[in-house]
Design a protein around this motif. Structure first.
Motif, mmCIF file in Angstrom:
data_model
loop_
_atom_site.group_PDB
_atom_site.id
_atom_site.type_symbol
_atom_site.label_atom_id
_atom_site.label_comp_id
_atom_site.label_asym_id
_atom_site.label_seq_id
_atom_site.Cartn_x
_atom_site.Cartn_y
_atom_site.Cartn_z
ATOM 1 N N GLU A 281 0.952 -1.165 -0.096
ATOM 2 C CA GLU A 281 -0.040 0.279 0.033
ATOM 3 C C GLU A 281 0.755 1.300 0.071
ATOM 4 O OE1 GLU A 281 -3.844 -2.111 2.180
ATOM 5 O OE2 GLU A 281 -2.888 -0.485 3.259
ATOM 6 N N LEU B 41 -8.090 1.644 -2.618
ATOM 7 C CA LEU B 41 -6.739 2.344 -2.601
ATOM 8 C C LEU B 41 -6.652 3.388 -3.654
ATOM 9 C CD1 LEU B 41 -4.568 -0.601 -1.491
ATOM 10 C CD2 LEU B 41 -4.704 1.515 -0.037
ATOM 11 N N SER C 233 -6.448 10.548 -2.749
ATOM 12 C CA SER C 233 -6.907 9.111 -2.572
ATOM 13 C C SER C 233 -7.712 9.021 -1.398
ATOM 14 C CB SER C 233 -5.373 8.175 -2.402
ATOM 15 O OG SER C 233 -4.662 8.345 -3.509
ATOM 16 N N GLY D 242 -7.413 -2.799 -4.234
ATOM 17 C CA GLY D 242 -6.099 -2.695 -4.069
ATOM 18 C C GLY D 242 -5.726 -4.259 -4.665
ATOM 19 N N HIS E 156 0.736 1.717 -3.857
ATOM 20 C CA HIS E 156 -0.671 2.402 -4.212
ATOM 21 C C HIS E 156 -0.320 3.887 -3.534
ATOM 22 C CE1 HIS E 156 -3.506 -0.490 -5.400
ATOM 23 N NE2 HIS E 156 -2.690 -1.418 -4.687
ATOM 24 N N THR E 157 0.482 4.093 -2.792
ATOM 25 C CA THR E 157 0.775 5.648 -2.156
ATOM 26 C C THR E 157 1.962 6.118 -2.954
ATOM 27 O OG1 THR E 157 -0.256 4.904 -0.316
ATOM 28 C CG2 THR E 157 0.591 6.990 -0.131
ATOM 29 N N THR F 223 -9.574 8.974 4.911
ATOM 30 C CA THR F 223 -10.220 7.470 5.145
ATOM 31 C C THR F 223 -11.126 8.036 6.440
ATOM 32 O OG1 THR F 223 -10.135 5.196 5.369
ATOM 33 C CG2 THR F 223 -8.346 6.619 6.596
ATOM 34 N N CYS G 281 -6.249 -2.078 3.479
ATOM 35 C CA CYS G 281 -7.401 -1.498 2.766
ATOM 36 C C CYS G 281 -7.736 -2.392 1.709
ATOM 37 C CB CYS G 281 -6.983 -0.105 1.854
ATOM 38 S SG CYS G 281 -6.587 1.088 3.181
ATOM 39 N N ILE H 86 -9.195 6.084 0.712
ATOM 40 C CA ILE H 86 -9.034 4.711 0.817
ATOM 41 C C ILE H 86 -9.859 4.070 1.848
ATOM 42 C CG2 ILE H 86 -6.670 5.123 0.248
ATOM 43 C CD1 ILE H 86 -5.614 5.191 3.017
#
Length: 631
Positions: free
Chosen positions: A275, A408, A394, A424, A279-280, A371, A405, A396
């Motif tokens: 993540e 994402l 984002s 994800g 993803h980040t 989030t 998560c 999430i």
């Protein structure tokens, strides 16, 4: 996009786009997770005999069978003089620890734990603010193979004992106080009360978070933080099995004693690396910030950023201090690259007229994460208008249950207003209707159909997994039902419509509460709202409670305006039968509003665990309302 790790990984696996990469990651799960571990340089003290033993069993999948590793070793694998932690207090205090200083501090505290009799499998608990000492204590405990559990210092004695009392910690790290919204809160009496009710604690380590408060009033076995560590100790790590318990997390506890959810070393590490890195797009040296307390899973998520080489920026206090600008002052000064917060905070900033991008120099800011609850479409507009026009925003979504998560952000995909960018990697996430059919473009239950490494190891004191099974697998046998009411879009994004257990059901039509909140909170007159279903004449009617902006009255004209906005942007079924003004809405310690607790009060039912609430007194605003006794 092309500079991102996600893009490199996608090209490495010969996938033309994210959709094909995602399909491969869930269809060939063992290959994906093994490739990910190599891409993120996961170091196994003993390699796995088999990546996945049971592909048809989420609860007992057998990930990386036979392997041994240590989570803390990966978070401390970077050394040198660069900053590892930067702590910024609400009161203006700033502390910085280099990577070398962090490693030294962890070694010393680990030696103190070892000398206190802590071994692998023992529990070590933290009753602490989000400070450097919390990170050090966690890493020290987990380096030994001990299990870490924490909660924030705003819990009272019962709230702490409801959690830690179930797991019987051997050592308790506790702050003597904390700061919130300009006030000093003394916790020494609470710490003493907790230890008095937990005979398992052999040593209490007091962190002098408020320097002016002495050790007076702390437990008899208490030792000051400065006297606990053993100087000159070498840094060492105990290799443990992939599923060896790492963290014990807690459910919100608003419907009873909190469930103790156990997460393992390997699954937590792999999920968080995925993540963060993919993803980040966390890069070595990035300044990573998330507003969180030690009682919310986002703290565990944040600290894992050390494994990716990030510098963690920690904050403790009220995010609304100095008119909501304190976090942005820190973001400017510390050159934060990734800024994480809650959807409610973003909405509150907009209501307050704060425009961080106009007031602060945020040139380093690349990503904003949100989030805790669904991010409204209007909040997307606000972020790009008031914070920065060239950001990755984002939203999430996951949970304490998986310590990670299902949905994402993604640096190689567009940001679509009102949507979470993607599912994800490695998470076989689908939306199922009530027949158990996978649907797209329809509302339904968010499920996961295949194993994933960060599924809980189990629940504490649940030897036959009965409570674990009941929590996630009763709705659809063998399938993880997460409890979110959601929608998968044709573009592959997700929309979260609220918690399944809070879904409204007027006339048999299921409505997610966030569908109403998105419309109501567009109105300048409304600060916040909460919707519940009230049983009425063999049906359910929607009751909407609103907090009004100062100086605004809930007139019939305003009620009609609210109803019109909801009707025009949703359906007539969404329109509340009753709209009632309240001065405050109850929420959990992590800031989430509690529809179920309000619904219980409306129906005259008990709320079984008010200790889980940050403001339990707010429930009284919903009790005995005459208007709810009439048509």
């Amino acid at each position: 996009m092309h500079a991102s790790a996600m893009y490199r990984f996608m090209r490495q696996e010969n996938c033309a786009d994210y959709q094909s990469l995602y399909r491969w990651s869930v269809e060939k799960m063992p290959d994906f997770w093994q490739r990910l571990s190599r891409f993120c340089d996961v170091s196994f003290d003993r390699p796995a005999d088999q990546v996945l033993l049971r592909a048809d069993n989420i609860m007992d999948a057998g990930w990386f069978s036979g392997s041994r590793l240590n989570y803390a070793a990966h978070l401390l694998r970077h050394d040198g003089p660069d900053a590892a932690l930067v702590f910024c207090g609400e009161n203006g205090v700033r502390h910085e620890l280099s990577r070398d200083q962090l490693r030294t501090a962890v070694a010393e505290v680990a030696a103190g734990l070892r000398s206190s009799g802590v071994e692998a499998g023992d529990r070590v608990a933290g009753y602490l603010p989000n400070c450097a000492e919390a990170v050090i204590a966690m890493l020290a405990a987990t380096s030994l193979g001990a299990i870490w559990s924490s909660c924030s210092p705003d819990f009272g004695v019962n709230g702490v004992v409801d959690r830690f009392g179930q797991i019987e910690p051997k050592v308790l790290f506790a702050a003597n106080g904390y700061y919130y919204n300009g006030k000093v809160c003394d916790t020494r009496a609470t710490v003493a009360g907790v230890v008095d009710r937990m005979p398992s604690v052999v040593k209490t380590v007091v962190v002098p978070f408020v320097p002016d408060l002495s050790m007076a009033g702390t437990p008899e076995n208490a030792v000051a933080w400065s006297d606990f560590g053993i100087a000159g100790s070498a840094l060492d790590f105990t290799p443990v099995e992939f599923n060896h318990p790492l963290y014990i997390m807690y459910s919100s506890g608003t419907t009873g004693v909190p469930k103790c959810i156990v997460h393992g070393h390997g699954g937590t590490l792999l999920q968080h690396l995925k993540e963060h890195v993919l993803h980040t797009d966390v890069r070595p040296g990035d300044r990573l910030f998330y507003f969180t307390t030690c009682g919310w899973m986002m703290w565990n998520w944040l600290v894992s950023g050390l494994a990716s080489g990030a510098t963690l920026v920690l904050f403790d206090g009220s995010p609304f201090f100095r008119e909501g600008r304190v976090l942005w002052e820190i973001a400017e000064r510390e050159e934060i690259v990734i800024f994480g917060t809650s959807a409610k905070y973003i909405a509150a900033l907009e209501k307050a007229g704060v425009r961080p991008g106009d007031e602060f120099s945020l040139g380093q800011l690349r990503t904003v994460l949100s989030t805790g609850s669904p991010l409204a479409p209007a909040s997307f507009d606000y972020v790009y208008s008031a914070i920065g026009g060239d950001l990755q925003l984002s939203s999430i979504s996951g949970g304490t249950d998986i310590l990670s998560c299902f949905a994402l952000g993604n640096p190689v995909l567009p940001v679509r207003r009102g949507e979470l960018q993607c599912r994800g990697l490695g998470m076989a996430t689908e939306i199922w209707n009530e027949k158990g059919e996978s649907v797209v473009g329809e509302h339904g239950e968010l499920v996961c159909t295949r194993p994933f490494p960060s599924a809980p190891v189990g629940f504490w004191n649940d030897p036959d997994n009965a409570r674990y099974r009941a929590a996630y697998f009763e709705r659809f046998p063998g399938i993880w039902a997460h409890g979110d009411f959601a929608e998968l879009t044709v573009d592959g994004g997700l929309i979260i419509h609220g918690r399944s257990d809070a879904v409204l059901n007027p006339g048999g039509v299921r409505i997610g509460t966030s569908e109403i909140y998105r419309q109501v909170e567009k109105l300048d007159e409304i600060v916040e709202s909460i919707a519940v279903g009230q049983d009425w004449k063999d049906d359910t009617r929607i009751v909407l409670f609103v907090i009004l902006r100062e100086g605004v009255d809930l007139t019939d004209a305003l009620r009609q305006k609210i109803r019109s906005v909801i009707r025009d942007n949703t359906t007539p079924r969404h329109v509340p039968a009753k709209i009632i003004a309240v001065p405050e809405i109850p929420r959990t310690k992590s800031g989430k509003i509690v529809e179920l607790a309000v619904r219980s009060v409306v129906h005259g039912e008990p709320v079984r665990n008010t200790e889980a609430l940050a403001n339990p007194e707010a429930l009284e605003h919903f009790r005995g309302i005459d208007e709810l006794e009439t048509d």
